[in-house]
Design an enzyme around this catalytic site. Structure first.
Site, PDB file in Angstrom:
ATOM      1  CE  LYS A  20       1.174  -1.017  -2.454  1.00  0.00           C
ATOM      2  NZ  LYS A  20       0.665  -1.639  -1.225  1.00  0.00           N
ATOM      3  NE  ARG A  77       0.034 -12.252  -0.147  1.00  0.00           N
ATOM      4  CZ  ARG A  77      -0.640 -11.911   0.951  1.00  0.00           C
ATOM      5  NH1 ARG A  77      -1.596 -12.706   1.420  1.00  0.00           N
ATOM      6  NH2 ARG A  77      -0.355 -10.798   1.587  1.00  0.00           N
TER       7      ARG A  77
HETATM    8  N1  BES Z   1       4.567  -4.370  -1.149  1.00  0.00           N
HETATM    9  C1  BES Z   1       3.394  -4.400  -0.351  1.00  0.00           C
HETATM   10  C2  BES Z   1       3.688  -4.458   1.138  1.00  0.00           C
HETATM   11  C3  BES Z   1       4.172  -3.179   1.752  1.00  0.00           C
HETATM   12  C4  BES Z   1       3.299  -2.161   2.069  1.00  0.00           C
HETATM   13  C5  BES Z   1       5.502  -3.039   2.081  1.00  0.00           C
HETATM   14  C6  BES Z   1       3.758  -1.003   2.669  1.00  0.00           C
HETATM   15  C7  BES Z   1       5.948  -1.892   2.685  1.00  0.00           C
HETATM   16  C8  BES Z   1       5.090  -0.871   2.971  1.00  0.00           C
HETATM   17  C9  BES Z   1       2.578  -5.643  -0.707  1.00  0.00           C
HETATM   18  O1  BES Z   1       2.597  -6.020  -2.033  1.00  0.00           O
HETATM   19  C10 BES Z   1       1.179  -5.318  -0.353  1.00  0.00           C
HETATM   20  O2  BES Z   1       0.623  -4.459  -0.965  1.00  0.00           O
HETATM   21  N2  BES Z   1       0.630  -6.003   0.640  1.00  0.00           N
HETATM   22  C11 BES Z   1      -0.671  -5.735   1.095  1.00  0.00           C
HETATM   23  C12 BES Z   1      -1.324  -7.053   1.400  1.00  0.00           C
HETATM   24  C13 BES Z   1      -2.795  -6.936   1.639  1.00  0.00           C
HETATM   25  C14 BES Z   1      -3.503  -6.567   0.359  1.00  0.00           C
HETATM   26  C15 BES Z   1      -3.302  -8.257   2.158  1.00  0.00           C
HETATM   27  C16 BES Z   1      -0.584  -4.870   2.345  1.00  0.00           C
HETATM   28  O3  BES Z   1       0.326  -5.059   3.161  1.00  0.00           O
HETATM   29  O4  BES Z   1      -1.401  -3.963   2.472  1.00  0.00           O
HETATM   30 MN    MN Z   2       1.166  -4.954  -3.150  1.00  0.00          MN
END
Ligand code: BES
Ligand code: MN
Ligand code: ZN
Length: 499
Positions: free
Chosen positions: A280, A354
């Site tokens: 990230k 997931r």
């Molecule tokens: N935990 C995150 C989702 C998230 C992001 C929650 C920002 C709250 C704030 C999750 O594991 C994630 O990283 N999801 C990705 C999915 C994507 C790679 C398809 C996302 O939301 O960017």
């Molecule tokens: Mn994630």
């Protein structure tokens, strides 16, 4: 904070503060009118002098009123009487408690709970007032060497109801609110803890502690070895990239009729989500300590239910891991085999939630015959794009289940909104190499995440709550304990439906 209920005359309350409402255009509520008469119009006089109009959120403290036996009266604006519904009621309650906390009052009697709120009953006014008052007193001080002092002395609030015949309902509402507040404190504390102070092992220990505090809760923790034997290849692929071992906590609370099928709650417990190799950006990455809020909500709900001693069968499951970049971490393109046997191509290692949840859902399917399963997870940033911070996203393979969750959330001010689980979205997850891909591309990210989970929940009556937008706030930074209120109301509601 301690709460009580009573039914009595506002002019006769011996307390640090009596709280009463004023509707817009200087219209005293019934309790305020009684106070006004007892103190020979001092409240009307304050209004005439322009101290309070009755606009939403206005407050004024009046001291030394002759004819009354309380130390002060706090008047709070209620807005227009015609529009008086949930929002204005909660706002008035919060502003009133905030204002009383700034005075020296140790105890208060509130007559706001006497008010008639459109479409709501007495249980609701008392429950929501006690919830709002409890939440205002919350502080997270565990990580401060010297906690900031809390100057408020207020430690007792009595909620008045119009008639003695309301008392039984009000008492029940208080018991519920008190249990709920305790559960929410657990959820908020766990959520606010940083990744180094709340690891997957710490989450498992929370489950063990619940079992030692409540005889009604039985906790089992699966370690990585056991998960391997069960074939949880999706979950374990995430924890491989972390030095903290994954944990899988199962809590059983079986206090309902023997034959009643349990409700199963599953919560994502990512104690820190850096994204893995699909790292990230640094911006706000600290907030990914909140990626275990789903798990924290399961613990909090179990606690609230056990406190209340609800006669239900409930199972809480928290799969937990970290998601970090490492030489052993998942790589984009890696293919893993889930407990269900389905193979998954991990195109983005940041779509890790997931991978935990799919194995947890298969575990539920193999080990329980549930009435329904509700999972909750800070699953997608996309749900924040869709719904912002106001509503949790709901997906369900059963319309009645979605409706029931939404109704429960509405009652608690913990609102949720349904998004589609149509099979039209399934093609987005096609993989040329495995049974399914773990991401579906830029569009409809929350829906494709839910559709992915649905592949592992086909045999279940199942709902998924995406709480990424609602589990914490940025201003001020802190966990909200959502969707614990929704879940407790959902469980209570079902009890009344089935009896
Ligand atoms: N935990 C995150 C989702 C998230 C992001 C929650 C920002 C709250 C704030 C999750 O594991 C994630 O990283 N999801 C990705 C999915 C994507 C790679 C398809 C996302 O939301 O960017
Ligand atoms: Mn994630
Ligand atoms: Zn995550």
């Amino acid at each position: 904070m301690e709460f009580f209920v009573k039914s009595g005359n506002p002019a006769k309350q011996r307390a640090g503060c009596v709280i009463a409402g004023v509707f817009a255009r200087r219209k005293l509520s019934p309790a305020a009118k009684e106070l006004d008469e007892a103190c020979k119009g001092a409240l009307s006089q304050a209004m005439r002098r322009g101290d309070i109009e009755g606009r939403e959120g206005e407050t004024v403290v009046l001291h030394g009123l002759s004819g009354l036996v309380c130390d002060r009266v706090l008047l709070v604006g209620l807005g227009r009487e015609r529009d008086f519904s949930d929002k204005a009621y909660i706002r008035a309650t919060e502003e009133a408690v905030r204002a009383v906390r700034k005075t020296g009052a140790v105890d208060a009697v509130s007559y706001l709970t006497d008010l008639v709120v459109r479409k709501r009953d007495r249980r609701w006014t008392v429950l929501r007032a006690a919830m709002a008052s409890g939440a205002l007193g919350y502080r997270f001080v565990q990580c401060k060497s010297k906690p900031d002092p809390d100057h408020s002395k207020l430690n007792r609030i009595t909620f008045n109801v119009p008639s003695r015949s309301d008392l039984a309902e009000a008492e029940e509402a208080l018991r519920t609110a008190t249990a709920l507040n305790a559960g929410m404190v657990l959820t908020r504390d766990l959520s606010n803890l940083p990744g180094n102070r709340c690891t997957p092992t710490d989450l498992a220990n929370t489950g063990r502690e619940l079992a030692s505090s409540y005889r009604s809760i039985k906790t089992t923790v699966l370690d990585e070895k056991k998960m391997e034997n069960l074939g949880m290849g999706a979950l374990l692929s995430v924890s491989k990239g972390s030095r903290e071992p994954a944990t899988f906590t199962v809590m059983e609370y079986m206090q309902g009729p023997k034959k009643a099928k349990p409700v199963v709650l599953v919560g994502k417990g990512l104690t820190f989500d850096a994204g893995g190799i699909s790292l990230k950006p640094a911006q706000a990455m600290d907030e990914m300590k909140y990626d275990m809020c789903g798990g924290a909500a399961v613990f909090g709900t179990m606690k609230a239910v056990a406190e209340l001693g609800l006669p239900i069968n409930l199972v809480g499951i928290v799969p937990a891991s970290e998601n970090l970049p490492d030489g052993m971490a998942n790589k984009p393109g890696d293919i893993v085999t889930s407990m269900s046997g389905q193979t998954i191509e991990i195109l983005n290692t940041d779509a890790e939630g997931r991978l935990l949840l799919c194995d947890a859902l298969t575990y539920v399917e193999r080990n329980y015959d549930p009435d329904c399963v509700v999972d909750m997870a800070t699953l997608t940033g996309a749900v924040i794009v869709a719904l912002g911070n106001h509503a949790t996203g709901v997906f369900a393979n059963q319309p009645a289940l979605a409706k029931s969750l939404i109704t429960a959330g509405d009652y608690m001010g913990d609102r949720a909104w349904e998004l589609p689980l149509w099979d039209d979205y399934e093609s987005a997850l096609r993989s040329p190499f495995a049974d399914v891909a773990n991401v579906g591309g830029r569009e409809a990210g929350s829906v494709t995440a839910a559709v992915f989970l649905h592949r592992f929940a086909r045999k279940l009556r199942w709902a998924h709550l995406d709480i990424a937008g609602t589990a914490w706030t940025q201003k001020p930074k802190g966990a909200t304990a959502r969707p614990v209120p929704l879940l407790l109301q959902f469980l209570t509601q079902r009890l009344h439906e089935s009896s």
